[in-house]
Design an enzyme around this catalytic site. Structure first.
Site, short mmCIF file in Angstrom:
data_model
loop_
_atom_site.label_atom_id
_atom_site.label_comp_id
_atom_site.label_asym_id
_atom_site.label_seq_id
_atom_site.Cartn_x
_atom_site.Cartn_y
_atom_site.Cartn_z
N GLY A 1 0.84 -1.19 0.00
CA GLY A 1 0.00 0.00 0.00
C GLY A 1 0.87 1.24 0.00
O GLY A 1 2.00 1.20 0.51
N GLN B 1 2.80 9.99 1.31
CA GLN B 1 4.11 9.34 1.41
C GLN B 1 5.04 9.68 0.25
O GLN B 1 6.23 9.38 0.30
CB GLN B 1 3.95 7.81 1.47
CG GLN B 1 3.25 7.32 2.72
CD GLN B 1 3.16 5.82 2.71
OE1 GLN B 1 2.22 5.25 2.18
NE2 GLN B 1 4.16 5.15 3.29
N CYS C 1 5.88 0.13 7.58
CA CYS C 1 5.47 1.24 6.71
C CYS C 1 6.68 1.68 5.90
O CYS C 1 7.78 1.81 6.44
CB CYS C 1 4.97 2.38 7.59
SG CYS C 1 4.46 3.83 6.65
N LEU C 2 6.46 1.92 4.61
CA LEU C 2 7.57 2.36 3.75
C LEU C 2 8.14 3.69 4.23
O LEU C 2 9.29 4.01 3.93
CB LEU C 2 7.10 2.48 2.29
CG LEU C 2 6.69 1.17 1.62
CD1 LEU C 2 6.12 1.43 0.23
CD2 LEU C 2 7.86 0.19 1.54
N HIS D 1 -4.65 1.30 7.38
CA HIS D 1 -3.29 1.85 7.50
C HIS D 1 -3.11 3.04 6.54
O HIS D 1 -2.61 4.09 6.93
CB HIS D 1 -2.26 0.75 7.22
CG HIS D 1 -0.83 1.20 7.23
ND1 HIS D 1 0.08 0.77 8.16
CD2 HIS D 1 -0.16 2.05 6.41
CE1 HIS D 1 1.26 1.35 7.92
NE2 HIS D 1 1.14 2.13 6.86
N GLU D 2 -3.53 2.84 5.28
CA GLU D 2 -3.36 3.90 4.28
C GLU D 2 -4.28 5.09 4.58
O GLU D 2 -3.90 6.24 4.40
CB GLU D 2 -3.62 3.38 2.87
CG GLU D 2 -2.70 2.24 2.43
CD GLU D 2 -1.23 2.49 2.67
OE1 GLU D 2 -0.79 3.66 2.59
OE2 GLU D 2 -0.50 1.53 2.97
N HIS E 1 -2.81 7.46 6.91
CA HIS E 1 -1.83 8.40 6.31
C HIS E 1 -2.51 9.70 5.86
O HIS E 1 -1.90 10.76 5.89
CB HIS E 1 -1.14 7.76 5.09
CG HIS E 1 0.03 6.90 5.45
ND1 HIS E 1 1.14 7.38 6.09
CD2 HIS E 1 0.27 5.57 5.24
CE1 HIS E 1 2.02 6.39 6.26
NE2 HIS E 1 1.51 5.28 5.75
ZN ZN Z 1 2.40 3.46 5.83
#
Ligand code: ZN
Length: 170
Positions: A44, A49, A89-90, A131-132, A135
């Site tokens: 995701g 991000q 998380c990236l 999760h997304e 963000h």
């Molecule tokens: Zn994330």
């Protein structure tokens, strides 16, 4: 290729703005976001991000019907039943921890054609959507960790980032 921003960048902490125009430019951005996500082996990626503070994210859980792009998503219901699962998380590289989230979630969103959609998702897909979605509200999974994990991770983060950027944990 667009760059993924990491913890310490204030774009990750902003509440994102609605997407106002769904056109070829936006669709190109979505394709670029998928490309970055795949390059990093993510499942995701939310627009903030990549430094774009708009309400948009892409997902591919590698399951059937698990590839989606959601524009201006709105969570309309959460199951009261929650499950705990390890997340990463990236934008918080190298850090993992258990997060408790609803196991079923219903989300309304616009697709790449601007059509209204509604999706009831469960298990991994529900988790990635939540999760997304976080963000878009400036929330990171590390904010949801229990205190004992947070303490451990704060220590790891300060060891990893202190020399580079002393202000990162402010
Ligand atoms: Zn994330």
């Amino acid at each position: 290729m667009m760059k993924i921003i990491t913890l310490g960048d204030e774009c990750l902490r902003r509440s994102a703005e609605p997407v106002v125009k769904i056109d070829g430019v936006l669709n190109q951005r979505i394709q670029d976001m998928f490309a970055v996500m795949y390059a990093k082996n993510g499942i995701g990626l939310a627009a903030p991000q990549v430094g774009d503070s708009r309400r948009l994210f892409v997902i591919d859980t590698r399951e059937e019907k698990g590839k989606l792009s959601l524009i201006n998503p709105k969570i309309v219901s959460y199951s009261s039943a929650e499950v705990e699962m390890e997340e990463g998380c990236l934008s918080v590289p190298g850090i993992y921890g258990p997060v408790s989230r609803s196991s079923v979630v219903t989300v309304e969103y616009l697709d790449e054609q601007g059509s209204e959609r509604i999706l009831k998702a469960r298990d991994l897909l529900a988790r990635v959507i939540l999760h997304e979605y976080d963000h878009l509200e400036g929330t990171l999974f590390i904010d949801l960790l229990k205190p004992e994990y947070l303490e451990k991770i704060t220590r790891e983060l300060s060891e990893a980032h202190l020399q580079k950027d002393p202000g990162v944990l402010e």
